[in-house]
Design an enzyme around this catalytic site. Structure first.
Site, short mmCIF file in Angstrom:
data_model
loop_
_atom_site.label_atom_id
_atom_site.label_comp_id
_atom_site.label_asym_id
_atom_site.label_seq_id
_atom_site.Cartn_x
_atom_site.Cartn_y
_atom_site.Cartn_z
N ILE A 136 -1.77 -2.80 5.65
CA ILE A 136 -2.64 -3.69 4.83
C ILE A 136 -1.58 -4.94 4.48
O ILE A 136 -1.94 -5.94 4.52
CB ILE A 136 -2.91 -3.14 3.55
CG1 ILE A 136 -3.83 -1.94 3.58
CG2 ILE A 136 -3.88 -3.93 2.83
CD1 ILE A 136 -4.09 -0.88 2.60
N ALA B 138 -1.68 -1.77 -5.08
CA ALA B 138 -0.96 -0.60 -4.28
C ALA B 138 -1.41 0.57 -5.20
O ALA B 138 -2.71 1.47 -4.95
CB ALA B 138 0.49 -0.61 -4.40
N ARG B 139 -0.63 1.07 -6.03
CA ARG B 139 -0.80 2.27 -6.97
C ARG B 139 -0.21 1.88 -8.38
O ARG B 139 0.79 1.34 -8.38
CB ARG B 139 -0.26 3.39 -6.45
CG ARG B 139 -0.98 4.22 -5.33
CD ARG B 139 -2.27 4.98 -5.80
NE ARG B 139 -2.89 5.63 -4.70
CZ ARG B 139 -3.88 5.05 -4.09
NH1 ARG B 139 -4.21 3.62 -4.13
NH2 ARG B 139 -4.57 5.63 -3.19
N GLU C 139 -5.33 5.46 -14.73
CA GLU C 139 -6.91 4.96 -14.46
C GLU C 139 -7.88 6.05 -14.80
O GLU C 139 -7.11 6.98 -14.19
CB GLU C 139 -6.86 4.04 -13.24
CG GLU C 139 -6.49 4.95 -12.25
CD GLU C 139 -6.37 3.96 -10.80
OE1 GLU C 139 -5.71 2.72 -10.83
OE2 GLU C 139 -6.96 4.21 -9.73
N HIS D 25 -10.01 -0.71 -9.89
CA HIS D 25 -9.72 0.09 -8.48
C HIS D 25 -10.98 0.17 -7.46
O HIS D 25 -11.42 0.83 -7.03
CB HIS D 25 -9.27 1.63 -8.82
CG HIS D 25 -8.41 1.92 -7.59
ND1 HIS D 25 -7.35 2.84 -7.72
CD2 HIS D 25 -8.52 1.75 -6.35
CE1 HIS D 25 -6.81 3.55 -6.71
NE2 HIS D 25 -7.46 2.69 -5.73
P1 NDP Z 1 1.26 1.97 5.42
O1 NDP Z 1 1.58 3.33 5.55
O2 NDP Z 1 0.68 1.49 6.79
O3 NDP Z 1 2.34 1.08 4.87
C1 NDP Z 1 3.24 1.14 3.69
C2 NDP Z 1 4.27 0.30 3.66
O4 NDP Z 1 5.04 0.56 2.46
C3 NDP Z 1 5.28 0.26 4.93
O5 NDP Z 1 5.82 -0.91 5.31
C4 NDP Z 1 6.28 1.00 4.31
O6 NDP Z 1 7.66 0.56 5.03
C5 NDP Z 1 6.43 0.50 2.79
N1 NDP Z 1 7.19 1.47 2.25
C6 NDP Z 1 6.76 2.82 1.90
N2 NDP Z 1 7.63 3.38 0.79
C7 NDP Z 1 8.24 2.31 0.69
C8 NDP Z 1 9.57 2.15 -0.56
N3 NDP Z 1 10.02 3.43 -1.01
N4 NDP Z 1 10.17 1.15 -0.75
C9 NDP Z 1 9.67 -0.14 -0.04
N5 NDP Z 1 8.61 -0.01 0.88
C10 NDP Z 1 8.10 1.10 1.29
O7 NDP Z 1 0.13 1.96 4.50
P2 NDP Z 1 -1.23 0.93 4.12
O8 NDP Z 1 -0.86 -0.44 4.42
O9 NDP Z 1 -2.43 1.55 4.91
O10 NDP Z 1 -1.45 1.22 2.78
C11 NDP Z 1 -0.50 1.14 1.63
C12 NDP Z 1 -1.01 1.52 0.38
O11 NDP Z 1 -2.07 0.71 -0.08
C13 NDP Z 1 -1.81 3.01 0.32
O12 NDP Z 1 -0.68 4.25 0.40
C14 NDP Z 1 -2.33 3.10 -1.02
O13 NDP Z 1 -1.70 3.77 -2.12
C15 NDP Z 1 -2.85 1.62 -1.28
N6 NDP Z 1 -4.08 1.38 -1.19
C16 NDP Z 1 -4.76 0.63 -2.17
C17 NDP Z 1 -6.07 0.66 -2.35
C18 NDP Z 1 -6.77 0.06 -3.37
O14 NDP Z 1 -8.21 0.41 -3.73
N7 NDP Z 1 -6.32 -0.57 -4.38
C19 NDP Z 1 -6.98 0.79 -1.23
C20 NDP Z 1 -5.95 1.12 0.01
C21 NDP Z 1 -4.82 1.43 0.01
P3 NDP Z 1 8.98 1.45 4.87
O15 NDP Z 1 8.59 2.77 5.52
O16 NDP Z 1 9.87 0.81 5.85
O17 NDP Z 1 9.78 1.39 3.58
#
Ligand code: NDP
Length: 310
Positions: A149, A224-225, A254, A272
């Site tokens: 995303i 995100a969350r 929430e 959300h």
């Molecule tokens: P991906 O797994 O494709 O991407 C997650 C990204 O977060 C990666 O680039 C990862 O890089 C980074 N990341 C993870 N942990 C950390 C950390 N501790 N510090 C910094 N960066 C971090 O997930 P998506 O893009 O598909 O989805 C992301 C999130 O979006 C979902 O898990 C969900 O929680 C949220 N979401 C919210 C929605 C809403 O309705 N508001 C709908 C859909 C998703 P790296 O591992 O290198 O750190």
């Protein structure tokens, strides 16, 4: 032959129910009565997960299909320990979640809700033109998270600005500047967009120091969350004027939202709904059911979570 059992936690659309019932005998969570040997599958969502007492009541559970890409409410270690496959719904929601991030960014910067209220209240006639707002053209934007995303958000942002950087734990193969320091990135940008998973690794990653670095003219967008932001610190920073603006789709507890935010004109609040369009929710529902069908066919799922070890 009797159909295998499926436990449904949370809601399901009519279309999902039809497909569930074609292949499974469906039990709803509230109808689960003690241990059930016949249930091999659970359909749930990223918010409800599979509570530990339910896991314990399903000795033959083999597969959990999660409606949502985020699965932080699911105990993946417990699933792995029992050899339970877990699937989620990546990619099909990328565009709508990215669109929501952009919507919040534009909505906050152009004070859309305030100006809508201005017109409806008759203020345009009574008081004249509305106050000026802020442009996002050429803004400096930092994205926390550059996964499926995050990358889509960045692509859409390039229409507005070339100044895009991101922070993750490891650099990605993307045409944006990498920052290995979230606070430094926050200090450098006008707008910080959070799109990382929830859970312990990202808990309150956007803390008081990051918010102070973003500053009195800075904007926080969280799709995100809720757990990713120290919400109490964010409310205080907005109240003090140490943080300029916020656009929020997600919250710590929430559907409860801190009431202090209700009074703020520099804040836009959504319940959300980033993926909540008919089109995307239909695609997510199809993937939930496709994963379960695939499990019945091959013993595998189409879109396992990365932690899946079976
Ligand atoms: P991906 O797994 O494709 O991407 C997650 C990204 O977060 C990666 O680039 C990862 O890089 C980074 N990341 C993870 N942990 C950390 C950390 N501790 N510090 C910094 N960066 C971090 O997930 P998506 O893009 O598909 O989805 C992301 C999130 O979006 C979902 O898990 C969900 O929680 C949220 N979401 C919210 C929605 C809403 O309705 N508001 C709908 C859909 C998703 P790296 O591992 O290198 O750190």
């Amino acid at each position: 032959m009797s159909k295998p059992g499926l436990l449904l936690i949370g809601g399901a659309t009519e279309r999902m129910m039809e497909r569930f019932e074609a292949e499974f005998t469906v039990t709803r969570k509230d109808d689960l009565n003690g241990t059930n040997d016949a249930i091999i599958a659970v359909a749930t969502n990223g918010h409800d997960g599979v509570p530990a007492p339910i896991m314990a009541a399903l000795p033959n559970l083999k597969v959990v299909s999660c409606y949502g890409v985020g699965y932080d409410a699911i105990d993946t270690a417990a699933c792995n320990a029992r050899g339970i496959l877990v699937s989620h719904t990546p990619n099909v929601l990328n565009d709508d979640v990215a669109n929501t991030a952009i919507l919040l960014m534009l909505g906050v910067s152009r004070s859309v809700v305030r100006d809508d209220a201005y017109v409806r209240a008759g203020n345009w006639v009574a008081k004249g033109n509305a106050p000026l707002t802020n442009s996002v053209e050429n803004a400096k934007v930092g994205i926390l998270g550059m996964g499926r995303i995050g990358e889509r958000i960045a692509e859409k942002l390039t229409v507005f600005t070339p100044h895009i950087q991101y922070h993750t734990r490891c650099p990605k193969d993307v045409p944006y500047s990498y920052s290995d320091d979230l606070m430094a990135m926050a200090a450098d940008v006008d707008i910080l967009i959070a799109i990382v998973p929830g859970g312990p690794a990202t808990d309150k990653l956007i803390n008081d120091d990051v918010l102070n670095a973003l500053g009195p003219n800075g904007m926080l967008i969280n799709v995100a969350r809720g757990s990713v932001v120290d919400e109490a610190a964010m409310v205080k920073a907005l109240q003090d004027g140490r943080l300029g603006y916020a656009g929020l789709d997600v919250f710590e507890a929430e559907p409860k939202v801190p009431e202090a935010l209700f009074e703020m004109e520099n804040v836009l609040l959504l319940p959300h709904v980033a993926s909540a369009t008919h089109e995307t929710r239909r695609a997510m529902g199809d993937l939930v059911t496709d994963n379960l069908s695939e499990y019945l066919k091959s013993g595998q799922v189409l879109t396992p979570i990365p932690e899946c070890q079976t």
